[in-house]
Design a protein around this motif. Structure first.
Motif, short mmCIF file in Angstrom:
data_model
loop_
_atom_site.label_atom_id
_atom_site.label_comp_id
_atom_site.label_asym_id
_atom_site.label_seq_id
_atom_site.Cartn_x
_atom_site.Cartn_y
_atom_site.Cartn_z
N VAL A 27 26.16 27.80 9.35
CA VAL A 27 24.81 27.93 8.82
C VAL A 27 24.25 26.58 8.39
O VAL A 27 23.08 26.29 8.58
CB VAL A 27 24.82 28.92 7.63
CG1 VAL A 27 23.47 28.95 6.96
CG2 VAL A 27 25.19 30.31 8.12
N THR A 29 24.44 22.23 8.39
CA THR A 29 24.89 21.09 9.16
C THR A 29 25.92 20.32 8.36
O THR A 29 26.16 20.61 7.20
CB THR A 29 23.70 20.18 9.50
OG1 THR A 29 23.11 19.74 8.28
CG2 THR A 29 22.66 20.92 10.32
N ARG A 42 18.36 21.15 6.62
CA ARG A 42 19.45 22.07 6.93
C ARG A 42 18.84 23.42 7.31
O ARG A 42 17.68 23.68 7.01
CB ARG A 42 20.38 22.26 5.71
CG ARG A 42 21.15 21.01 5.33
CD ARG A 42 21.88 21.20 4.03
NE ARG A 42 20.95 21.27 2.90
CZ ARG A 42 21.35 21.41 1.63
NH1 ARG A 42 22.62 21.52 1.34
NH2 ARG A 42 20.46 21.45 0.66
N THR A 43 19.63 24.25 7.94
CA THR A 43 19.16 25.58 8.25
C THR A 43 18.89 26.33 6.97
O THR A 43 19.73 26.37 6.06
CB THR A 43 20.21 26.33 9.09
OG1 THR A 43 20.44 25.61 10.28
CG2 THR A 43 19.73 27.73 9.40
N GLU A 44 17.77 26.94 6.86
CA GLU A 44 17.38 27.62 5.64
C GLU A 44 17.97 29.02 5.60
O GLU A 44 17.96 29.75 6.60
CB GLU A 44 15.85 27.69 5.56
CG GLU A 44 15.34 27.99 4.15
CD GLU A 44 13.83 27.83 4.06
OE1 GLU A 44 13.26 28.33 3.08
OE2 GLU A 44 13.25 27.21 4.97
N LYS A 50 21.48 36.08 7.27
CA LYS A 50 22.02 34.75 6.98
C LYS A 50 22.78 34.74 5.65
O LYS A 50 23.79 34.05 5.50
CB LYS A 50 20.89 33.72 6.97
CG LYS A 50 20.32 33.42 8.34
CD LYS A 50 19.20 32.38 8.25
CE LYS A 50 18.60 32.08 9.62
NZ LYS A 50 17.50 31.09 9.53
#
Length: 571
Positions: A27, A29, A42-44, A50
């Motif tokens: 999820v 980086t 970063r991926t939220e 998620k």
């Protein structure tokens, strides 16, 4: 022996808590060069899916089992009980743990060490905190959102459990509300970190044991009723309904709120506790792997929670230094003492069976031809190859943090303090029957078995009232049943480290006889109920980062008076 590589989550050079996390589904980086990146690069975590995936990475892949087993009374030093043996420990820190010294000789990537426990459990706490924070941003009331309520519950129960393990390893046992306010607990972290240099000596983080327990309870109550097993693909690897209630039962047992122990244990065990026990008769003995797979079956009703961990416990035992083995009469300073046989305690007879528990027949292995130690198949490792040609990979062991059997014994112990001795005896009968013992457990044979030297041999020398004047006093039949419960818990939780927690909360005296590989002299060290070495030292890496160390200063009593104060050991 195969070499191994520890698959470590990489983070910034921060000893206490990782600032960023690696979820199981990638999820986030990587954390390299974090300070050079924008905070939102970063991926939220912005959907219920998620959040659920993020929480998968909150379950640690380390356990304190090895350091707790070495600290307790389940293992003997083969250099003592087998005089011709001159073996090193598998790792240097194991020798330090057995001597109750500050554990200094380990690397930050080494399995089973205090640092690995501290970092991996606080990393799991950080995962839970990020999940909670993300859910708060999605809705004003996550606990009542049908898409988030379950994850809200899991995150809080997981956060509570991880702090619970840390406080029981790195702090004093819970004594009572007044005394535990005087004992330093552990940092209870409830929000994601947003800066690198956090002062963990600040009062915001330095809680007492009592405050730590209060915060654990708050998280349990916030989350336990929201857990929905239908949200899990494999419930046994998450805090499912039964695991959460089993955790609550154990927590309230340690806090001595016995009515709540019954409430949550009953919820976990259901109306037919016997049906929840492990089916030992169905475990195939064709190969050790088939036994192991059956024992760790995620669909077995007894396996409330399973935890895969990188651990070298099997290899520690096979190194034949610290093992479950026979005892021996030894001479120290001209006086003879008996090293108790841990093999007799764990694999031997009981109040309603002789010799070995029938469930263990054909399932106990020994090292070498000279009986250098015994072990039940359940601690055998799984090896995951990363390169079969080079023979390297990852060592896994599956642990069972919560089982129906241990929860049953929590309930039996609580029943004793609620004057429900008949119910406690009934639960203990369920336990022995599940281990394929044919004879009924009666109060009479309990009273006969737990008498004289057998009390200390199987249960231990207890000092709960010394720890807390408010600790309830049991007498007569109830006290003998308590000895039985502690004996059964010792058998049930071997290799898990829970015996060490029982030693701490009951002030059980522990005697360690040891002899270094280059020594001729045998040493005896005695751990009393008030010995500060019952608290494991904060990892030295964490201390170096500025967190205050634990004062474990201990002044040994006069050797002669220490010896004579233990008539149990003297021949």
């Amino acid at each position: 022996m195969n070499t191994y590589i520890y698959n470590k989550v990489q983070g910034i050079a921060k000893v206490f808590l990782p600032l960023c996390l690696l979820a199981s589904m990638m999820v986030f980086t990587a954390c390299d060069d974090l300070l050079d990146e924008l905070p939102d690069n970063r991926t939220e975590i912005d959907t219920p899916t998620k959040v659920r995936l993020l929480l998968v990475s909150g379950y640690p892949q380390s356990v304190p089992a090895v350091i707790c087993e070495l600290s307790g009374d389940n293992l003997v030093d083969n250099n003592v009980v087998k005089p011709a043996t001159h073996r090193d420990a598998y790792a240097l820190f194991q020798d330090e743990a057995y001597k109750w010294e500050d554990i200094m000789n380990y690397g930050t990537g080494e399995d089973d060490t205090p640092y690995q426990v501290w970092e991996s459990y606080y990393q799991g706490i950080a995962v839970a905190n990020h999940a909670i924070e993300a859910m708060k941003k999605m809705t004003e009331d996550p606990a009542h959102d049908p898409d988030l309520a379950h994850s809200w519950g899991e995150a809080h129960v997981l956060r509570a459990y991880l702090h619970f393990i840390l406080v029981n390893v790195f702090a004093e046992a819970y004594k009572d509300e007044a005394q535990s306010k005087l004992d330093r607990g552990i940092p209870y972290v409830v929000k994601p970190e947003t800066q690198v240099n956090v002062d963990y000596s600040d009062s915001e983080y330095l809680h007492s044991v009592a405050e730590t327990y209060d915060l654990i309870e708050k998280d349990i109550l916030e989350g336990i009723d929201l857990i929905d097993d239908s949200k899990y693909q494999v419930p046994a690897y998450h805090f499912n309904h039964n695991a959460a209630n089993a955790f609550a039962a154990r927590f309230y047992l340690f806090k001595r709120d016995y009515e709540k122990v019954l409430k949550y244990a009953n919820e976990a065990l259901g109306g037919n506790a016997a049906s929840m026990m492990r089916k030992w008769g169905s475990i195939s003995t064709n190969t050790i792997n088939s036994m192991l797979n059956s024992y760790n079956d995620e669909s077995a009703p007894c396996n409330f929670l399973l935890q895969s961990a990188y651990s070298l416990q099997d290899r520690m035992l096979s190194a034949i230094r610290f093992v479950i083995n026979d005892g021996k009469t030894v001479t120290i300073n001209g006086t003879d003492y008996t090293v108790p046989s841990t093999k007799d305690v764990i694999y031997g007879g009981g109040p309603n069976w002789s010799n070995r528990l029938p469930a263990y027949d054909g399932k106990i292995y020994r090292f070498g031809q000279n009986d250098d130690g015994s072990w039940l198949f359940r601690v055998y490792e799984y090896f995951e190859y990363s390169d079969k040609i080079a023979g390297i990979g990852w060592v896994h062991i599956i642990y069972q943090p919560f089982t129906a059997e241990e929860t049953l014994l929590c309930r039996a112990e609580a029943e004793l303090y609620l004057n429900k001795t008949a119910e406690a005896l009934q639960d203990l009968n369920i336990w022995t029957a599940s281990k394929q013992v044919g004879a009924a457990l009666t109060q009479a044979n309990v009273n006969r078995f737990y008498a004289g030297d057998n009390i200390n041999k199987y249960a231990g020398e207890l000092h709960p009232q010394d720890m807390s004047a408010s600790f309830p006093v049991l007498e007569g039949d109830a006290l003998n049943l308590l000895y039985c419960v502690l004996h059964f818990r010792r058998v049930e939780t071997m290799f898990e480290g829970l015996r060490w927690f029982d030693i701490k909360r009951y002030g059980i005296t522990v005697n360690h006889f040891y002899r270094g590989p280059m020594e001729d002299e045998i040493h005896l060290d005695k751990l009393m109920w008030n010995d500060p070495r019952r608290v494991l030292q904060i990892p030295n890496n964490v201390i170096a980062a500025g967190y205050p160390s634990t004062d474990r200063t201990y002044t040994a009593p006069d050797q002669s008076s220490s010896m004579t104060s233990a008539p149990l050991l003297a021949n």
